[in-house]
Design an enzyme around this catalytic site. Structure first.
Site, PDB file in Angstrom:
ATOM      1  N   LYS A  56    -118.607 -10.563 -14.103  1.00  0.00           N
ATOM      2  CA  LYS A  56    -119.317 -11.508 -13.234  1.00  0.00           C
ATOM      3  C   LYS A  56    -118.361 -12.023 -12.168  1.00  0.00           C
ATOM      4  CE  LYS A  56    -122.281 -15.637 -13.488  1.00  0.00           C
ATOM      5  NZ  LYS A  56    -122.847 -16.672 -14.376  1.00  0.00           N
ATOM      6  N   SER A 106    -127.846 -17.215 -14.185  1.00  0.00           N
ATOM      7  CA  SER A 106    -127.147 -16.763 -13.011  1.00  0.00           C
ATOM      8  C   SER A 106    -126.396 -15.431 -13.181  1.00  0.00           C
ATOM      9  CB  SER A 106    -126.149 -17.832 -12.575  1.00  0.00           C
ATOM     10  OG  SER A 106    -125.131 -17.991 -13.539  1.00  0.00           O
ATOM     11  N   SER A 152    -127.206 -19.118 -18.552  1.00  0.00           N
ATOM     12  CA  SER A 152    -126.933 -18.080 -17.559  1.00  0.00           C
ATOM     13  C   SER A 152    -126.523 -16.714 -18.113  1.00  0.00           C
ATOM     14  CB  SER A 152    -125.851 -18.561 -16.591  1.00  0.00           C
ATOM     15  OG  SER A 152    -126.426 -19.399 -15.621  1.00  0.00           O
TER      16      SER A 152
END
Lengths: 95, 482
Positions: free
Chosen positions: B73, B148, B172
């Protein structure tokens, strides 16, 4: 929960953000809506409860007082928008 | 079966039997990225060329995971490779150091294939708030992948990386895992070092895993868990081998199902799927009982107060001086601060900074922030009460399946309400895992969540594994519908 235009401009100033005229209205609406929802915390049965700032037990964490190698200054400065003589550069602040 | 369809533990078995080579693994994933990335748009930065070189350098690394690809990420710092947080503010930021988890990934000989898309600064549940691109859900390209960590979930689901790291502040990791039909694990707060994770809400943030199955979650958690002096909130505990916890047996396990998560806010098809999960656990010998966790609404409101308050403080560091975007339009220092921030942050980030500044400002601190911190105690106590009776708590992961791209972007509150099932877990700092449990009538994945006591990752991993091994949902594959 009513949020005034003056209030939202004050908050934006505290947060170092400029808001355009049309943004002021949008953010005001969103802030009111979210605060109305968030207000539910004032109805929660929390009388006498302590505040929890983090989930792990609060304690001081110490490390050994040893000299260790730090990050390289030149590498750190590579991300700076402006640097000079090994330092971050900003506009003049004292006349 | 193609190589890119295999889990990491399957890859390791085949490597061990010399049925495949590391070069073949690399080539299979590279082809897959070339084929699917244009549709899915999961990556902010692709480093597969560098990966090729890295694999040669790491050829003699004795670790069994040497040469296994991974996706990261884009809020986890990677030395020498851009870390953008999907923000204009950090568009050109190259971290001068590795996050602790990256040091561990590198030591294990894994090779990063690149940095994965996300909502800007991890604020959002759809990855639509990325400055760069909108990632698509591999099951249906018109739907969001969740967020996210949407890029991480979509890349794993699409077979572009075998597994990925994400971060979870209020769901997330778990929510996008659920939307993309994969397994997402948020460990206990403090189990994995946050050093080098760009901070959103420091008391809630935790790095975790997105994988194709539960065994891979355990394998990857083995790599990233552990105490770190550089993160003062990291827990000093003895290392565990989480793969040893996977017993495929839940006889005698006590599961509580909070009735509050089956109300009006939960989609009917999701409810039906969760009821089947409960039935399955009963068949497998677990005891399942209805329980009460009467803090759901308070917890959600508390989450948005605390997360935004901490974000407004954490994001104060972006001032256009030391790193990040600097405005061209300034005459003095104050202009640099204000204009850099106003031009560098996106709308959702500004919205949360404003909310956070508001709840911390004089006159409102007691009414919101202080109350929220007290509610936090209430939430912790409610969980503790339930964990006195149950080993794990079971809920849906999300109130619904993945929604259409663009459908909620103008309604922040509705987007926030979708986090109902996941945020209380972060508030109490507990471990949670999302596991696929079927598809709805439109063919979109549904996930359920298991929540454990602090540091009881072994318990939830075994419970998740047992369910997974006795069902076939992990065999569903995305179809890239248009």
């Amino acid at each position: 929960m009513q949020v005034s235009k003056e209030e939202i401009l004050h908050i934006a100033k505290l947060a170092n953000l400029n808001l355009k005229e049309e943004e002021v209205d949008t953010y005001m609406g969103h802030l009111e809506e979210i605060l109305n929802f968030a207000n539910i915390v004032n109805k929660a049965p929390i009388d006498g409860l302590e505040e929890t700032i983090g989930v792990n037990e609060a304690y001081n964490v110490f490390r050994k007082d040893e000299i260790i190698e730090s990050l390289n200054r030149d590498e750190l400065l590579q991300n700076a928008p402006e640097a000079q003589e090994g330092m971050f550069k900003i506009p003049k602040v004292i006349n | 079966m193609e190589i890119y369809e295999l889990t990491v533990h399957e890859l390791l078995e085949k490597l061990d039997k010399k049925e495949i080579t590391k070069e073949e693994i690399l080539a299979s994933y590279q082809n897959r990225i070339n084929e699917k990335e244009k549709d899915v748009q999961a990556f902010v930065t692709i480093t597969e060329q560098e990966a090729k070189e890295e694999i040669k350098q790491k050829a003699n690394n004795p670790s069994k995971l040497a040469g296994i690809p991974i996706g990261i990420k884009d809020n986890i710092c990677t030395k020498g490779v851009k870390t953008t947080c999907a923000s204009k503010m950090l568009e050109n930021f190259v971290a001068p150091y590795d996050a602790t988890v990256m040091e561990k990934i590198n030591e294990a000989g894994m090779v990063s294939f690149g940095k994965l898309n996300m909502d800007e600064f991890a604020m959002g549940g759809s990855t639509e708030h990325s400055y760069f691109k909108k990632t698509k859900n591999p099951w249906n390209l018109n739907k969001v992948p969740g967020g996210s960590s949407g890029g991480s979930a979509a890349a794993v689901a699409a077979g572009m990386v075998p597994w990925a790291l994400g971060s979870d502040t209020g769901g997330s990791i778990r929510q996008p895992a659920s939307f993309c039909g994969i397994v997402g694990l948020k460990p206990t707060y403090g189990l994995v070092s946050r050093f080098g994770l760009v901070a959103f809400a420091s008391s809630l943030d935790q790095i975790g895993t997105l994988t194709k199955d539960v065994k891979d979650s355990a394998l990857l958690l083995n790599v990233i868990a552990g105490h770190d002096e550089k993160d003062s909130t990291s827990a000093d505990r003895e290392k565990e081998d989480y793969t040893k916890a996977l017993k495929n047996d839940v006889k005698g396990l006590k599961i509580g199902v909070p009735k509050e998560y089956f109300g009006d806010g939960i989609n009917t098809e999701v409810k039906e799927a969760i009821e089947k999960v409960i039935e399955k656990y009963r068949q497998l010998g677990a005891t399942v009982e209805e329980c009460s966790l009467d803090v759901a609404d308070y917890a959600l409101a508390t989450y948005y107060i605390i997360a935004c308050a901490e974000a407004s403080s954490n994001l104060g560091r972006f001032d256009g001086i030391r790193y990040g975007y600097r405005t061209k339009n300034y005459e003095n220092l104050k202009d640099i601060y204000r204009n850099s921030r106003s031009e560098g942050f996106g709308a959702e980030v500004k919205r949360r900074i404003i909310l956070g500044t508001y709840v911390l400002s004089s006159g409102y601190y007691d009414a919101y922030y202080k109350k929220a911190q007290q509610v936090r105690t209430l939430v912790k106590n409610e969980y503790a009460k339930n964990f006195a009776k149950y080993d794990v708590i079971l809920t849906p992961t999300a109130s619904n399946v993945a929604f259409d791209i663009g459908s909620k972007i103008n309604d922040p509150l509705e987007m926030y309400l979708a986090d109902l099932c996941t945020v209380p877990v972060n508030i109490a700092g507990l471990p949670g895992i999302s596991v696929p449990c079927g598809l709805n009538s439109e063919g979109m994945p549904i996930g359920f969540q298991l929540i454990g006591k602090p540091f009881a990752e072994s318990t939830i991993l075994n419970a998740a594994y047992t369910y997974e091994q006795n069902t076939d949902f992990r065999k569903n594959k995305p179809e890239f519908k248009n």
